[in-house]
Design a protein around this motif. Structure first.
Motif, PDB file in Angstrom:
ATOM      1  N   GLU A 180      22.916   2.938  95.998  1.00  0.00           N
ATOM      2  CA  GLU A 180      23.602   1.728  95.540  1.00  0.00           C
ATOM      3  C   GLU A 180      23.329   1.377  94.084  1.00  0.00           C
ATOM      4  O   GLU A 180      23.782   0.344  93.613  1.00  0.00           O
ATOM      5  CB  GLU A 180      23.209   0.559  96.447  1.00  0.00           C
ATOM      6  CG  GLU A 180      23.699   0.758  97.871  1.00  0.00           C
ATOM      7  CD  GLU A 180      23.299  -0.372  98.798  1.00  0.00           C
ATOM      8  OE1 GLU A 180      22.983  -1.471  98.314  1.00  0.00           O
ATOM      9  OE2 GLU A 180      23.311  -0.145 100.008  1.00  0.00           O
ATOM     10  N   ILE A 181      22.621   2.221  93.377  1.00  0.00           N
ATOM     11  CA  ILE A 181      22.342   1.935  91.965  1.00  0.00           C
ATOM     12  C   ILE A 181      23.605   2.136  91.153  1.00  0.00           C
ATOM     13  O   ILE A 181      24.205   3.204  91.183  1.00  0.00           O
ATOM     14  CB  ILE A 181      21.219   2.835  91.426  1.00  0.00           C
ATOM     15  CG1 ILE A 181      19.921   2.450  92.091  1.00  0.00           C
ATOM     16  CG2 ILE A 181      21.142   2.776  89.925  1.00  0.00           C
ATOM     17  CD1 ILE A 181      18.691   2.664  91.303  1.00  0.00           C
ATOM     18  N   ALA A 182      23.973   1.114  90.422  1.00  0.00           N
ATOM     19  CA  ALA A 182      25.166   1.186  89.581  1.00  0.00           C
ATOM     20  C   ALA A 182      24.803   1.831  88.243  1.00  0.00           C
ATOM     21  O   ALA A 182      23.707   1.624  87.723  1.00  0.00           O
ATOM     22  CB  ALA A 182      25.720  -0.211  89.347  1.00  0.00           C
ATOM     23  N   GLU A 183      25.747   2.619  87.728  1.00  0.00           N
ATOM     24  CA  GLU A 183      25.531   3.233  86.418  1.00  0.00           C
ATOM     25  C   GLU A 183      25.210   2.184  85.370  1.00  0.00           C
ATOM     26  O   GLU A 183      24.348   2.385  84.521  1.00  0.00           O
ATOM     27  CB  GLU A 183      26.780   4.009  85.984  1.00  0.00           C
ATOM     28  CG  GLU A 183      26.683   5.478  86.223  1.00  0.00           C
ATOM     29  CD  GLU A 183      27.915   6.207  85.734  1.00  0.00           C
ATOM     30  OE1 GLU A 183      27.997   6.480  84.520  1.00  0.00           O
ATOM     31  OE2 GLU A 183      28.790   6.489  86.573  1.00  0.00           O
ATOM     32  N   GLY A 184      25.906   1.059  85.436  1.00  0.00           N
ATOM     33  CA  GLY A 184      25.686  -0.012  84.468  1.00  0.00           C
ATOM     34  C   GLY A 184      24.259  -0.525  84.468  1.00  0.00           C
ATOM     35  O   GLY A 184      23.715  -0.892  83.421  1.00  0.00           O
ATOM     36  N   THR A 185      23.631  -0.543  85.629  1.00  0.00           N
ATOM     37  CA  THR A 185      22.237  -0.980  85.740  1.00  0.00           C
ATOM     38  C   THR A 185      21.331  -0.023  84.976  1.00  0.00           C
ATOM     39  O   THR A 185      20.443  -0.442  84.232  1.00  0.00           O
ATOM     40  CB  THR A 185      21.809  -1.040  87.225  1.00  0.00           C
ATOM     41  OG1 THR A 185      22.653  -1.955  87.907  1.00  0.00           O
ATOM     42  CG2 THR A 185      20.363  -1.442  87.378  1.00  0.00           C
ATOM     43  N   VAL A 186      21.562   1.267  85.139  1.00  0.00           N
ATOM     44  CA  VAL A 186      20.739   2.274  84.462  1.00  0.00           C
ATOM     45  C   VAL A 186      20.978   2.215  82.957  1.00  0.00           C
ATOM     46  O   VAL A 186      20.028   2.245  82.167  1.00  0.00           O
ATOM     47  CB  VAL A 186      21.013   3.684  85.022  1.00  0.00           C
ATOM     48  CG1 VAL A 186      20.291   4.753  84.205  1.00  0.00           C
ATOM     49  CG2 VAL A 186      20.603   3.758  86.489  1.00  0.00           C
ATOM     50  N   TYR A 187      22.238   2.097  82.542  1.00  0.00           N
ATOM     51  CA  TYR A 187      22.526   2.047  81.108  1.00  0.00           C
ATOM     52  C   TYR A 187      21.912   0.813  80.459  1.00  0.00           C
ATOM     53  O   TYR A 187      21.353   0.895  79.358  1.00  0.00           O
ATOM     54  CB  TYR A 187      24.035   2.118  80.845  1.00  0.00           C
ATOM     55  CG  TYR A 187      24.578   3.509  81.030  1.00  0.00           C
ATOM     56  CD1 TYR A 187      24.246   4.536  80.148  1.00  0.00           C
ATOM     57  CD2 TYR A 187      25.406   3.825  82.096  1.00  0.00           C
ATOM     58  CE1 TYR A 187      24.728   5.825  80.316  1.00  0.00           C
ATOM     59  CE2 TYR A 187      25.896   5.111  82.283  1.00  0.00           C
ATOM     60  CZ  TYR A 187      25.550   6.106  81.385  1.00  0.00           C
ATOM     61  OH  TYR A 187      26.014   7.385  81.557  1.00  0.00           O
ATOM     62  N   ALA A 188      21.967  -0.324  81.121  1.00  0.00           N
ATOM     63  CA  ALA A 188      21.347  -1.545  80.579  1.00  0.00           C
ATOM     64  C   ALA A 188      19.836  -1.367  80.457  1.00  0.00           C
ATOM     65  O   ALA A 188      19.224  -1.787  79.470  1.00  0.00           O
ATOM     66  CB  ALA A 188      21.679  -2.736  81.466  1.00  0.00           C
TER      67      ALA A 188
END
Length: 126
Positions: A42-50
Motif C-alpha cells: 500500500e505504499i504510494a510512490e508519492g510517499t517515497v518521493y516526498a
C-alpha cells in the motif's frame, strides 16, 4: 495493511529507505518497487518521493542525475556518511524499542511470571 501498521510504518519509513540505500544506490521507483515486493503493497510512490526529498534536504544522501531512456534524467540516491550515521542511530533506537516491547509483551525471561498466553515455551516448561 491496517491503519495501525500504516501509522507505524510512517514512523520508520525513513530508516527503512536509508537501510535500502545502505545496500545499493537506487532511484525512487526502484525503492517503491522493492518495498512492495517485501509486502508493503500500500505504499504510494508519492510517499517515497516526498521522503526522498526530505532525506536529501537533511543531507543524508548524495544525488546523481542519470540519463533515462524513457524521459527526464533519474535521480539516483546514495547514502552518505551523515546518512550512515543516522541509520546507525536508527538501528540502536529500533533495538532498544524492540527489546522493551518484547518485555511488555511478556516474551522475555525478565518480563513477568510466564503465566499468560504470550509467554514462551521455555517459561511454560515446554
Amino acid at each position: 495493511m491496517g491503519k495501525q501498521a500504516t501509522e507505524m510504518l510512517k514512523g520508520t519509513l525513513q530508516g527503512i529507505v536509508l537501510a535500502i540505500l545502505a545496500t545499493r544506490s537506487a532511484y525512487g521507483y526502484e525503492i517503491t518497487a522493492w518495498l512492495r515486493e517485501q509486502g508493503f503493497a500500500e505504499i504510494a510512490e508519492g510517499t517515497v518521493y516526498a521522503l526522498l526529498v526530505r532525506i536529501e534536504q537533511k543531507g543524508f544522501v548524495d544525488v546523481e542525475k542519470v540519463p533515462s531512456e524513457k524521459g527526464p534524467p533519474r535521480k539516483v540516491y546514495t547514502i552518505n556518511a551523515e546518512g550512515t550515521e543516522y541509520l546507525a542511530e536508527f538501528w540502536r533506537t529500533w533495538g532498544f524499542l524492540a527489546d522493551r516491547l518484547e518485555q511488555l509483551r511478556g516474551t522475555t525471561p525478565s518480563a513477568g511470571t510466564g503465566t499468560d498466553e504470550t509467554s514462551t515455551h521455555e517459561e511454560r516448561g515446554n
